[in-house]
Design an enzyme around this catalytic site. Structure first.
Site, short mmCIF file in Angstrom:
data_model
loop_
_atom_site.label_atom_id
_atom_site.label_comp_id
_atom_site.label_asym_id
_atom_site.label_seq_id
_atom_site.Cartn_x
_atom_site.Cartn_y
_atom_site.Cartn_z
N HIS A 1 -10.40 1.11 0.50
CA HIS A 1 -10.54 2.52 0.15
C HIS A 1 -10.68 2.74 -1.36
CE1 HIS A 1 -9.88 3.53 4.28
NE2 HIS A 1 -8.67 3.01 4.29
N GLU B 1 -4.29 1.61 -2.79
CA GLU B 1 -5.55 1.99 -2.11
C GLU B 1 -5.41 3.21 -1.19
OE1 GLU B 1 -7.50 0.15 0.94
OE2 GLU B 1 -5.73 0.09 2.21
N ASN B 2 -4.17 3.61 -0.88
CA ASN B 2 -3.96 4.79 -0.02
C ASN B 2 -3.17 5.88 -0.73
OD1 ASN B 2 -3.41 2.13 1.95
ND2 ASN B 2 -4.90 3.60 2.74
N HIS C 1 -0.49 -2.60 6.73
CA HIS C 1 0.59 -1.61 6.58
C HIS C 1 1.85 -1.96 7.36
CE1 HIS C 1 -2.09 1.91 4.97
NE2 HIS C 1 -2.36 0.76 4.40
N ASP D 1 0.80 -1.23 0.00
CA ASP D 1 0.00 0.00 0.00
C ASP D 1 0.84 1.29 0.00
OD1 ASP D 1 -1.41 -2.28 0.87
OD2 ASP D 1 -2.85 -1.10 2.02
FE LIG Z 1 -3.94 0.33 3.05
FE LIG Z 2 -6.94 -1.23 3.46
#
Ligand SMILES: [Fe+2]
Ligand SMILES: [Fe+2]
Length: 260
Positions: free
Chosen positions: A72, A42-43, A181, A11
């Site tokens: 997300h 996604e981030n 993460h 991510d």
């Molecule tokens: Fe994430």
């Molecule tokens: Fe996530």
């Protein structure tokens, strides 16, 4: 089909993560000479979600072959059309079927083909269908279209991710966990030939709290009051894995990439 080496990047969080990805990718490509690059985005946009501009920059400018997402995925509505239009970006396959985008894709480079699947866990996360039944259906749909298959299992619970790894052992090239993460220390090739890690980690600020500016995250825990989160810029690291697989689609190695 030739052997395959691929880089999967965990991510990417906000502009600190994006800047690090842009800076490190050419060096990593030189060092590992991988065939495919797959990045979880996604981030990417301000810590939550991704925009078309960012996705296009990675796919067309940075040479990223496929982008995976997670919970997300739908944060920025400007990306919905792009999710429908561009087959190189995937959102969790077990989301409602009418939602924008697709859950898996097959990307090609030279004479190689790689199927990339995105799945969401169901423990502490919302999904429309079981990821286990979903991957069964996807693999039968994919049969014959790609020997090499990478699954990004975006899930919270380590138990669900470990179970998925065993469920897919011998059926896919790699099952890589994302979402927490924090990289885990269990990267290995399972006996059936599936490369596995519970979480690849994030490409973002280690000086924060899983990407969030640490004072804000601490204040929320301490006060239990709403606090507006900002992405931390403190001490960004790239987290990912490099996976090698033979012509038969079975993984031969998985190596963590953890670079400041
Ligand atoms: Fe994430
Ligand atoms: Fe996530």
């Amino acid at each position: 089909m030739a052997p395959v080496r691929l880089l999967f990047v965990g991510d990417v969080v906000g502009s600190p993560g994006r800047r690090l990805l842009e800076r490190l990718l050419p060096q990593l490509r030189e060092r590992y000479s991988f065939d495919f690059t797959v990045v979880n985005g996604e981030n990417a946009a301000g810590g939550l979600g991704i925009t078309e501009k960012i996705a296009r920059g990675w796919l067309d400018g940075l040479g990223v072959d496929a982008i995976t997402l997670g919970n997300h995925a739908y944060r920025h509505s400007d990306v919905y059309d792009f999710l429908d239009r561009d087959s190189r970006i995937v959102r969790p396959a077990n989301y409602p079927k009418g939602n924008p985008g697709q859950g898996y894709t097959v990307v090609e480079r030279d004479d190689r083909r790689l199927a990339v699947v995105n799945l969401s866990g169901t423990v502490f996360l919302d999904a429309a269908r079981s990821p286990f039944a979903e991957i069964d259906a996807i693999l039968s749909d994919l049969s014959g279209r790609a020997v090499h298959v990478l699954v990004d299992f975006h899930a919270e619970a380590t138990s669900e991710k470990v179970a998925m790894g065993w469920y897919l052992d011998g059926r896919v090239t790699a099952c890589v966990g994302t979402h927490t993460h924090v990289p885990t220390a269990d990267a290995r090739v399972l006996p059936g030939g599936t490369a596995y890690i519970t979480d690849a980690g994030m490409t973002g600020p280690r000086g924060g709290v899983i990407g969030v500016e640490r004072d804000l995250a601490i204040r929320r825990f301490v006060t239990q009051m709403p606090v507006k989160f900002e992405t931390s810029g403190d001490d960004p690291w790239l987290n990912g894995v490099v996976i090698e697989a033979g012509a038969d689609g079975r993984a031969t190695s998985i190596e963590q990439v953890i670079v400041k």
